[in-house]
Design an enzyme around this catalytic site. Structure first.
Site, PDB file in Angstrom:
ATOM      1  CE  LYS A  29     -10.914   1.150   3.797  1.00 25.00           C
ATOM      2  NZ  LYS A  29     -10.647   0.105   4.713  1.00 25.00           N
ATOM      3  CE  LYS A  52      -7.318  -0.425   4.786  1.00 22.98           C
ATOM      4  NZ  LYS A  52      -7.729  -1.526   5.648  1.00 22.98           N
TER       5      LYS A  52
END
Ligand code: PBG
Length: 323
Positions: free
Chosen positions: A248, A195
Site C-alpha cells: 500500500k 505500508k
C-alpha cells in the site's frame, strides 16, 4: 533480425484475437470495496475529495452493502468514524463501537459478503496517531495490546477477517496470539505489511477523520524510496502469522507488488488508495483523461504487477463494467 518474419501486430488485428492472447484479466472476484461508517441514522455524507464515496450510518450502509453484494463483489473493508475520540482510542475496541455495531448488523442482514475490518487506532485517538503516545512518540509495545484487543472485538462482533494497518512492529503476532487464545484460530489476518508513509492517503484522512494532529507517520510507516526493506517488513509479518500480505499504496509501488509476489508464496493484496482514486476522478472531471479507461487500466496494471486482491474505491464502478 526477426522482421519481417515476426510481426507482433498480427495478433493485435482485432478484439477477438487480442482477447485470446490477453495475459491479465481483471475479475469482480479480485475486488474489495472499502467503506466508511459513522454514527447517526439516515446519514450518507459525500466525501468531497472522493467523488461517489460517502460516510454511511449503519442503516444506510446496509443498503450500500446489499448493492455491493448484488454486483458480485466478494468483500468489503470497513473503517469506522467514532462519535468521540480519546488519548488511547478506546472507541476502537468498545463492544458497542461503531465498527462492532456495523459488523453485527451487516452479518445479520447480508451474511453472504465477506466483512474485513481495518484494525488501527488513528480514527479513534484524539491526536490522530496510529498508536498510544509516550510523551510525543508513538509507543510501539504499549500499542500492541490495544490493537489485539481491537481485533478481538471485531472477531467477537462477527468479522470474517482482520486487517491491521497501524504499522507497529509485532502487531500481527500480538493479534494472532489473542485471536487464537479466544478460539478465533480460523480468522485470517490480512496484514498491511509494506505500508508506506504516503501523501496519497490525503483524501482518506478527510473521509475517516484520522489525520495526525501533530507530526506525521514517518516514524512507523515505510520510507517511500525503500524497496528492499519491504522484503524484511513482509517476511516479519509472514513469520508472525499473516495469511495475506498487503502492499500500500498500489500504483506508485507496482515494483513492490511484483517483488512481494515473486518472493513470497502467500496471496498478495494491493490497496489502490484514496489519492490514486482522487487523481483519476479529478482528471476525468477536468476532461483531461477518460476516467473509466484510466480506472480499468490502473486496476489491470495492479493485477499484472502481481496482486491477487485489489482493494479499491473503484470496486463498484469496475464491477459494473466487468459483468
Ligand atoms: C489507517 C489507514 C489509513 C489508510 C488505510 N488505513 C490512513 C493512514 O495510514 O494514514 C489509507 C487508505 C487510503 O488512503 O485509501 N492507518
Amino acid at each position: 533480425m526477426n522482421f519481417p518474419d515476426y510481426r507482433p501486430r498480427r495478433l493485435r488485428k482485432n478484439d477477438i484475437l487480442r482477447g485470446m492472447i490477453r495475459e491479465t484479466k481483471l475479475s469482480v472476484d479480485d475486488l474489495v470495496c472499502p467503506l466508511f461508517v459513522t454514527h447517526g441514522s439516515g446519514v450518507k455524507t459525500p466525501i468531497a475529495s472522493m467523488p461517489g464515496q460517502f460516510q454511511f450510518s449503519i442503516d444506510t450502509l446496509v443498503g450500500e452493502v446489499t448493492k455491493i453484494r448484488d454486483l458480485g463483489i466478494p468483500a468489503i473493508l470497513l473503517f469506522g468514524i467514532p462519535e468521540t475520540k480519546d488519548e488511547e482510542g478506546s472507541g476502537a475496541w468498545s463492544e458497542d463501537g461503531i465498527i462492532q455495531q456495523a459488523v453485527r448488523e451487516i452479518k445479520a442482514q447480508i451474511p453472504d459478503i465477506l466483512v474485513i475490518t481495518d484494525v488501527c487506532l488513528c480514527e479513534y485517538t484524539s491526536h490522530g496517531h496510529c498508536g498510544v503516545l509516550d510523551d510525543s512518540e508513538v509507543d510501539n509495545d504499549a500499542t500492541l495490546e490495544l490493537l489485539a484487543r481491537t481485533a478481538l472485538s471485531h472477531a467477537l462482533a462477527g468479522a470474517d477477517m482482520v486487517a491491521p494497518s497501524a504499522m507497529m512492529d509485532g502487531q500481527v503476532c500480538a493479534i494472532r496470539d489473542v485471536l487464537d487464545e479466544a478460539g478465533f484460530g480460523d480468522i485470517p489476518i490480512m496484514a498491511y505489511a509494506a505500508k508506506y508513509a504516503s501523501c496519497f492517503y490525503g483524501p482518506f484522512r478527510d473521509a475517516a477523520e484520522g489525520a495526525p494532529q501533530f507530526g506525521d507517520r514517518t516514524s512507523y510507516q515505510m520510507d517511500p524510496p525503500n524497496g528492499r526493506e519491504a522484503i524484511r517488513e513482509i517476511a516479519l509479518d509472514v513469520a508472525e502469522g499473516a495469511d495475506i500480505i498487503m502492499v500500500k499504496p498500489a500504483l506508485p509501488y507496482l515494483d513492490i507488488i511484483r517483488m512481494a509476489k515473486d518472493e513470497f508464496d502467500l496471496p498478495v493484496a494491493a490497496y489502490n488508495v484514496s489519492g490514486e482514486f482522487a487523481m483519476i476522478k479529478a482528471a476525468d472531471k477536468l476532461g483531461w483523461l477518460d476516467g473509466k479507461r484510466a480506472m480499468m487500466e490502473a486496476l489491470v496494471s495492479i493485477k499484472r504487477a502481481g496482486a491477487d486482491i485489489i482493494i479499491t474505491y473503484f470496486a463498484q464502478e469496475a464491477a459494473a463494467l466487468l459483468r
